[in-house]
Design an enzyme around this catalytic site. Structure first.
Site, mmCIF file in Angstrom:
data_model
loop_
_atom_site.group_PDB
_atom_site.id
_atom_site.type_symbol
_atom_site.label_atom_id
_atom_site.label_comp_id
_atom_site.label_asym_id
_atom_site.label_seq_id
_atom_site.Cartn_x
_atom_site.Cartn_y
_atom_site.Cartn_z
ATOM 1 N N LYS A 53 0.841 -1.207 0.000
ATOM 2 C CA LYS A 53 0.000 0.000 0.000
ATOM 3 C C LYS A 53 0.876 1.257 0.000
ATOM 4 O O LYS A 53 0.552 2.247 -0.661
ATOM 5 C CB LYS A 53 -0.939 -0.023 1.219
ATOM 6 N N GLN A 97 -4.344 -1.393 10.060
ATOM 7 C CA GLN A 97 -4.237 -2.691 9.403
ATOM 8 C C GLN A 97 -4.762 -3.788 10.328
ATOM 9 O O GLN A 97 -4.362 -3.876 11.495
ATOM 10 C CB GLN A 97 -2.775 -2.959 8.991
ATOM 11 N N ASP A 120 -10.895 2.933 4.795
ATOM 12 C CA ASP A 120 -11.285 1.517 4.704
ATOM 13 C C ASP A 120 -12.805 1.334 4.700
ATOM 14 O O ASP A 120 -13.298 0.249 4.382
ATOM 15 C CB ASP A 120 -10.742 0.764 5.920
#
Ligand code: GUN
Length: 283
Positions: A53, A97, A120
């Protein structure tokens, strides 16, 4: 018949190229989009994902910051760190994460991310907005699935979509996006009896389980759009849920692993980050 491959790698490159141009325009106004990654502990897969990412941020000109926190961190300390980033004006997006270590409260941690920085789409405000059909950030993997479906050219309206998997990250939001696109949606999961009886009815089949070889050609309706959103590791190799050899013979379109949902998830993260920065800049 051999299925037409839905090339997520190529499509992700195109999305990233668009993001790069959008970032350039923001920079001309003095705005540098910033994305913060919060990585707790040393989970090897998470380390690899965050690195990928970060690289995508570099390609697009997004400033990325990675905050690596120890496995032993307390809930209070984690929330303090998240709150600091939440108040940082130079950070447009925040990504915690997952998974985080078991002793931590994942939902409480995600709740520290302001909904407007939640790249997200995991915050309860954003997840809820998807359910009630109002504006909000959408999860990246499901967005990637919808773009791969659009690439097939198959109109989802009125089609029967079968989603296997009910995770909050992929299965549930993917099912809701398909519903929003006017599909008739069935969600299957680990307790579903006679899975094949559902998958054989699917015009659009999305498998998000993480079990290699789960879906074989005999479980697929001829001509269906099949999107593999599963990730498993077999003998060190990344593979999806779909047994490619047999499914390719039956499906009309196939998004494979690797080269399908993986790169699309990362590209959608770039899109979400740039969109937040543009919104803040009133572009
Ligand atoms: N872990 C696995 N997939 C994801 C994702 O899309 N976002 C975050 N934050 N963690 C993940």
């Amino acid at each position: 018949m051999s299925a037409i491959l839905l090339d997520g790698k190529q499509l992700s490159r195109e999305l990233e190229a668009q993001c790069t141009e959008r970032v350039q325009r923001l920079k001309e106004q003095g705005i540098i989009p910033g994305l913060a990654f919060i990585l707790v502990g040393e989970d090897p897969a998470s380390v690899v994902y965050v690195r990928s990412k970060n690289k995508a941020c570099e390609r697009c000109g997004i400033r990325s910051v990675t905050l690596r926190l120890p496995e032993s961190i307390s809930q209070e300390e984690l929330e303090q760190e998240l709150n600091k980033l939440a108040g940082d004006e130079s950070i447009h997006g925040m990504l915690l994460q997952l998974p985080i270590p078991k002793h931590l409260d994942e939902a409480a941690a995600i709740a520290c991310i302001p909904p407007e920085k939640d790249v997200d789409g995991f915050h309860q405000m954003n997840a809820g907005s998807l359910v009630i059909g109002t504006d909000g950030m959408r999860a990246c993997s499901p967005l990637g699935i919808m773009d791969l479906l659009a690439l097939s050219g198959v109109d989802p309206c009125g089609k029967h979509a079968v989603v296997i998997g009910r995770s909050a990250i992929v299965g549930k939001p993917a099912a809701l996006l398909l519903l929003e696109a006017n599909c008739t949606v069935t969600i299957c999961h680990s307790k579903t009896e006679n899975l094949a009886s559902y998958t054989r009815q699917a015009d659009i089949l999305v498998s998000a389980v993480g079990k290699a070889g789960l879906i074989t050609g005999d479980m697929v309706k001829p001509g269906a759009v099949v999107i593999d959103a599963g990730i498993a590791r077999v003998e060190g190799k990344v593979t999806g849920d779909i047994e490619r050899g047999s499914v390719e013979q039956v499906a009309g379109y196939l998004s494979p692993v690797p080269g399908g949902c993986g790169p699309m998830t990362i590209a959608e993260l770039m899109v979400n980050t740039v969109s937040i920065a543009e919104k803040k800049a009133h572009v």
